[in-house]
Motif scaffolding. Structure first.
Motif, PDB file in Angstrom:
ATOM      1  N   UNK A 224      41.250   7.832 -28.987  1.00  0.00           N
ATOM      2  CA  UNK A 224      40.143   8.713 -28.599  1.00  0.00           C
ATOM      3  C   UNK A 224      39.503   8.252 -27.289  1.00  0.00           C
ATOM      4  N   UNK A 225      39.415   6.935 -27.074  1.00  0.00           N
ATOM      5  CA  UNK A 225      38.905   6.433 -25.798  1.00  0.00           C
ATOM      6  C   UNK A 225      39.819   6.846 -24.644  1.00  0.00           C
ATOM      7  N   UNK A 226      41.123   6.744 -24.853  1.00  0.00           N
ATOM      8  CA  UNK A 226      42.071   7.140 -23.804  1.00  0.00           C
ATOM      9  C   UNK A 226      41.984   8.636 -23.524  1.00  0.00           C
ATOM     10  N   UNK A 227      41.783   9.433 -24.572  1.00  0.00           N
ATOM     11  CA  UNK A 227      41.633  10.878 -24.384  1.00  0.00           C
ATOM     12  C   UNK A 227      40.362  11.191 -23.595  1.00  0.00           C
ATOM     13  N   UNK A 228      39.269  10.497 -23.921  1.00  0.00           N
ATOM     14  CA  UNK A 228      38.025  10.669 -23.162  1.00  0.00           C
ATOM     15  C   UNK A 228      38.216  10.262 -21.707  1.00  0.00           C
ATOM     16  N   UNK A 229      39.027   9.222 -21.481  1.00  0.00           N
ATOM     17  CA  UNK A 229      39.290   8.767 -20.110  1.00  0.00           C
ATOM     18  C   UNK A 229      39.956   9.865 -19.298  1.00  0.00           C
ATOM     19  N   UNK A 230      40.947  10.530 -19.853  1.00  0.00           N
ATOM     20  CA  UNK A 230      41.635  11.577 -19.101  1.00  0.00           C
ATOM     21  C   UNK A 230      40.765  12.814 -18.906  1.00  0.00           C
ATOM     22  N   UNK A 231      39.891  13.105 -19.856  1.00  0.00           N
ATOM     23  CA  UNK A 231      38.944  14.202 -19.645  1.00  0.00           C
ATOM     24  C   UNK A 231      38.024  13.881 -18.473  1.00  0.00           C
ATOM     25  N   UNK A 232      37.544  12.636 -18.420  1.00  0.00           N
ATOM     26  CA  UNK A 232      36.669  12.219 -17.325  1.00  0.00           C
ATOM     27  C   UNK A 232      37.423  12.203 -15.999  1.00  0.00           C
ATOM     28  N   UNK A 233      38.652  11.698 -16.005  1.00  0.00           N
ATOM     29  CA  UNK A 233      39.442  11.638 -14.774  1.00  0.00           C
ATOM     30  C   UNK A 233      39.739  13.035 -14.245  1.00  0.00           C
ATOM     31  N   UNK A 234      39.955  13.983 -15.154  1.00  0.00           N
ATOM     32  CA  UNK A 234      40.223  15.351 -14.736  1.00  0.00           C
ATOM     33  C   UNK A 234      38.992  16.038 -14.173  1.00  0.00           C
ATOM     34  N   UNK A 235      37.829  15.767 -14.770  1.00  0.00           N
ATOM     35  CA  UNK A 235      36.603  16.446 -14.364  1.00  0.00           C
ATOM     36  C   UNK A 235      35.868  15.731 -13.231  1.00  0.00           C
TER      37      UNK A 235
ATOM     38  N   UNK B  50      58.162   8.382 -14.746  1.00  0.00           N
ATOM     39  CA  UNK B  50      58.961   9.479 -14.181  1.00  0.00           C
ATOM     40  C   UNK B  50      58.182  10.791 -14.224  1.00  0.00           C
ATOM     41  N   UNK B  51      57.613  11.114 -15.382  1.00  0.00           N
ATOM     42  CA  UNK B  51      56.904  12.379 -15.536  1.00  0.00           C
ATOM     43  C   UNK B  51      55.646  12.399 -14.673  1.00  0.00           C
ATOM     44  N   UNK B  52      54.960  11.255 -14.581  1.00  0.00           N
ATOM     45  CA  UNK B  52      53.767  11.197 -13.743  1.00  0.00           C
ATOM     46  C   UNK B  52      54.094  11.446 -12.288  1.00  0.00           C
ATOM     47  N   UNK B  53      55.183  10.861 -11.800  1.00  0.00           N
ATOM     48  CA  UNK B  53      55.594  11.102 -10.415  1.00  0.00           C
ATOM     49  C   UNK B  53      55.913  12.557 -10.155  1.00  0.00           C
ATOM     50  N   UNK B  54      56.585  13.198 -11.104  1.00  0.00           N
ATOM     51  CA  UNK B  54      56.910  14.620 -10.950  1.00  0.00           C
ATOM     52  C   UNK B  54      55.645  15.475 -10.986  1.00  0.00           C
ATOM     53  N   UNK B  55      54.714  15.125 -11.879  1.00  0.00           N
ATOM     54  CA  UNK B  55      53.462  15.888 -11.967  1.00  0.00           C
ATOM     55  C   UNK B  55      52.679  15.791 -10.667  1.00  0.00           C
ATOM     56  N   UNK B  56      52.621  14.589 -10.074  1.00  0.00           N
ATOM     57  CA  UNK B  56      51.921  14.431  -8.808  1.00  0.00           C
ATOM     58  C   UNK B  56      52.598  15.234  -7.700  1.00  0.00           C
ATOM     59  N   UNK B  57      53.911  15.186  -7.659  1.00  0.00           N
ATOM     60  CA  UNK B  57      54.660  15.844  -6.608  1.00  0.00           C
ATOM     61  C   UNK B  57      54.450  17.360  -6.634  1.00  0.00           C
ATOM     62  N   UNK B  58      54.397  17.937  -7.819  1.00  0.00           N
ATOM     63  CA  UNK B  58      54.364  19.394  -7.932  1.00  0.00           C
ATOM     64  C   UNK B  58      52.962  19.964  -8.180  1.00  0.00           C
ATOM     65  N   UNK B  59      52.087  19.193  -8.821  1.00  0.00           N
ATOM     66  CA  UNK B  59      50.794  19.760  -9.226  1.00  0.00           C
ATOM     67  C   UNK B  59      49.598  18.914  -8.828  1.00  0.00           C
ATOM     68  N   UNK B  60      49.822  17.781  -8.149  1.00  0.00           N
ATOM     69  CA  UNK B  60      48.715  16.963  -7.680  1.00  0.00           C
ATOM     70  C   UNK B  60      47.948  16.299  -8.813  1.00  0.00           C
ATOM     71  N   UNK B  61      46.709  15.908  -8.508  1.00  0.00           N
ATOM     72  CA  UNK B  61      45.902  15.167  -9.481  1.00  0.00           C
ATOM     73  C   UNK B  61      45.618  15.957 -10.754  1.00  0.00           C
ATOM     74  N   UNK B  62      45.323  17.252 -10.698  1.00  0.00           N
ATOM     75  CA  UNK B  62      45.125  17.996 -11.959  1.00  0.00           C
ATOM     76  C   UNK B  62      46.353  17.920 -12.865  1.00  0.00           C
ATOM     77  N   UNK B  63      47.546  18.011 -12.271  1.00  0.00           N
ATOM     78  CA  UNK B  63      48.759  17.907 -13.070  1.00  0.00           C
ATOM     79  C   UNK B  63      48.902  16.541 -13.717  1.00  0.00           C
ATOM     80  N   UNK B  64      48.541  15.479 -12.979  1.00  0.00           N
ATOM     81  CA  UNK B  64      48.598  14.126 -13.529  1.00  0.00           C
ATOM     82  C   UNK B  64      47.685  14.009 -14.747  1.00  0.00           C
ATOM     83  N   UNK B  65      46.475  14.515 -14.634  1.00  0.00           N
ATOM     84  CA  UNK B  65      45.514  14.410 -15.736  1.00  0.00           C
ATOM     85  C   UNK B  65      45.958  15.227 -16.943  1.00  0.00           C
ATOM     86  N   UNK B  66      46.537  16.388 -16.703  1.00  0.00           N
ATOM     87  CA  UNK B  66      47.019  17.217 -17.811  1.00  0.00           C
ATOM     88  C   UNK B  66      48.174  16.521 -18.532  1.00  0.00           C
TER      89      UNK B  66
END
Length: 400
Positions: free
Chosen positions: A296-307, A365-381
């Motif tokens: 749950x802490x990690x999930x809260x972290x990604x919500x904060x990083x996205x927002x 691998x997936x994080x690199x692809x997310x950054x390449x195609x969708x930027x920071x929002x994609x990474x957080x998702x």
């Protein structure tokens, strides 16, 4: 279901050596110094490439070779901790690591450096033998806290290894880093030979039957399957972030350099400080409760990083939450895994850590692809999706 595997027929030790605070801290120091062998080369890759006149992409294969070796060590050597006397096995591995580091320091060609790096990774799997040993020697009521304290040493070793090797390499040359590390392994082997107790395993059988028993453990223990899958998912989420952070900091959103990325590594040290606290929580409230809290802490972290990841303060707080959450879940997972079959702790750790590192590789691998195609929002998702998957897997199994 039997309490032991058919081949685990040797009688257990009548008495266990005393695990005092000094020995716990020695184990933590050992984990930190040995795991550092895996990461020393990362800040040195550019210098290594120049020394052997190879491209940056080819020089990066040295880091890959060490990681591959570490994975092979976990899969092929760590199970031997249930079959061979652990102290002797670890001492031989430390001597092997010293030899490999010396070989890396003297390597005349890039190919020989790559071979030395693979072998170094294999010999540096010592922490994955030491943790089951500590879990075996620790009193049941304090097992989580002790495992967490030792894990904090491992995490600090990962953190500081890059800083130390980068500084020494810049001033004294990259070969000096490996020479110094070889000396540390020899000194550490001497210290452990004097202070570490003997730990006789219970398994009787061949190496082939030992490896076959890994599949038996996976089939017979649903909590082990769950922990491996949860660990893989949570470490994937962790790798998604750390793989892409440097790109984000150097993007127009921030415009920072690599020095700021290094600062975030220091911020991540909070996760190492949280490890003993997470282990204590697992002791008091149970491992499942502590794992849920970490996820749950990690999930809260990604919500904060996205927002709020576009602001430095939001990014810093997000890093702290993510590191504390991931390390809390990881320590609690290991505490649970070590409690399943006391006579098979090395093999249990092999299954769990193999899943854990597989998830980390997938996340990179997936994080690199997310950054390449969708930027920071994609990474957080994507990172948040991996955390959500960990929570779903964790809740889908019954209690152990």
């Amino acid at each position: 279901m039997p309490d032991v595997l058919p081949s685990d027929l040797a009688p257990a030790q009548a008495t266990k050596p005393r695990l005092d605070n000094a020995l716990v801290w020695l184990m933590a120091l050992t984990c930190g110094l040995v795991v550092a062998n895996i990461y020393y080369n990362q800040p040195l890759l550019a210098a290594i490439g120049r020394a052997f006149h190879v491209s940056d992409s080819r020089a990066s294969l040295i880091a890959t070779a060490t990681q591959v070796g570490y994975t092979l060590g976990m899969l092929l050597v760590v199970p031997l901790g249930d079959m061979l006397e652990r102290k002797r096995l670890m001492l031989w591995m430390l001597l092997g690591a010293a030899a490999c580091l010396g070989g890396a320091a003297l390597a005349p060609t890039f190919a020989l450096l790559a071979v030395a790096s693979i072998l170094l990774g294999i010999c540096s799997a010592v922490p994955q033998l030491l943790l089951p040993m500590a879990a075996h020697l620790a009193p049941e009521a304090d097992r989580g806290r002790i495992v967490g304290r030792i894990m904090s040493g491992l995490l600090i070793g990962i953190l500081l290894s890059r800083t130390v090797s980068g500084y020494v390499g810049a001033h004294l040359g990259w070969r000096t880093v490996f020479e110094g590390a070889a000396g540390l392994m020899l000194a550490l082997a001497s210290l452990l030979a004097w202070r570490l107790p003997r730990d006789q395993p219970n398994f009787q059988g061949t190496y082939a039957s030992l490896m076959q028993s890994l599949g038996t453990l996976v089939r017979e223990l649903p909590p082990l399957r769950r922990s491996a899958l949860v660990g893989a998912s949570i470490f994937a989420a962790f790798s998604v972030f750390w793989t892409t952070l440097a790109f984000y900091l150097e993007s127009p959103a921030y415009g920072y350099g690599s020095d700021v990325a290094g600062f975030f590594g220091l911020v991540g040290a909070v996760g190492a400080l949280a490890a003993p606290l997470a282990g204590g929580l697992a002791d008091r409230r149970g491992a499942r409760y502590a794992i849920t809290a970490g996820i749950l802490l990690a999930l809260a972290a990604y919500l904060l990083l996205g927002l709020a990841g576009g602001w430095l303060a939001g990014l810093v707080v997000g890093v702290i939450l993510l590191d504390v959450g991931v390390q809390s879940a990881h320590i609690s997972n290991q505490t649970l895994v070590f409690s399943l079959r006391p006579e098979a702790r090395s093999r249990l750790n092999t299954v769990y850590m193999t899943g854990y590192f597989t998830g980390g590789s997938l996340g990179s691998v997936v994080g690199g692809l997310a950054w390449m195609h969708f930027g920071w929002p994609g990474v957080c998702i994507v990172g948040g999706a991996f955390v959500a998957l960990a929570l779903a897997i964790h809740r889908s199994y019954g209690r152990p």
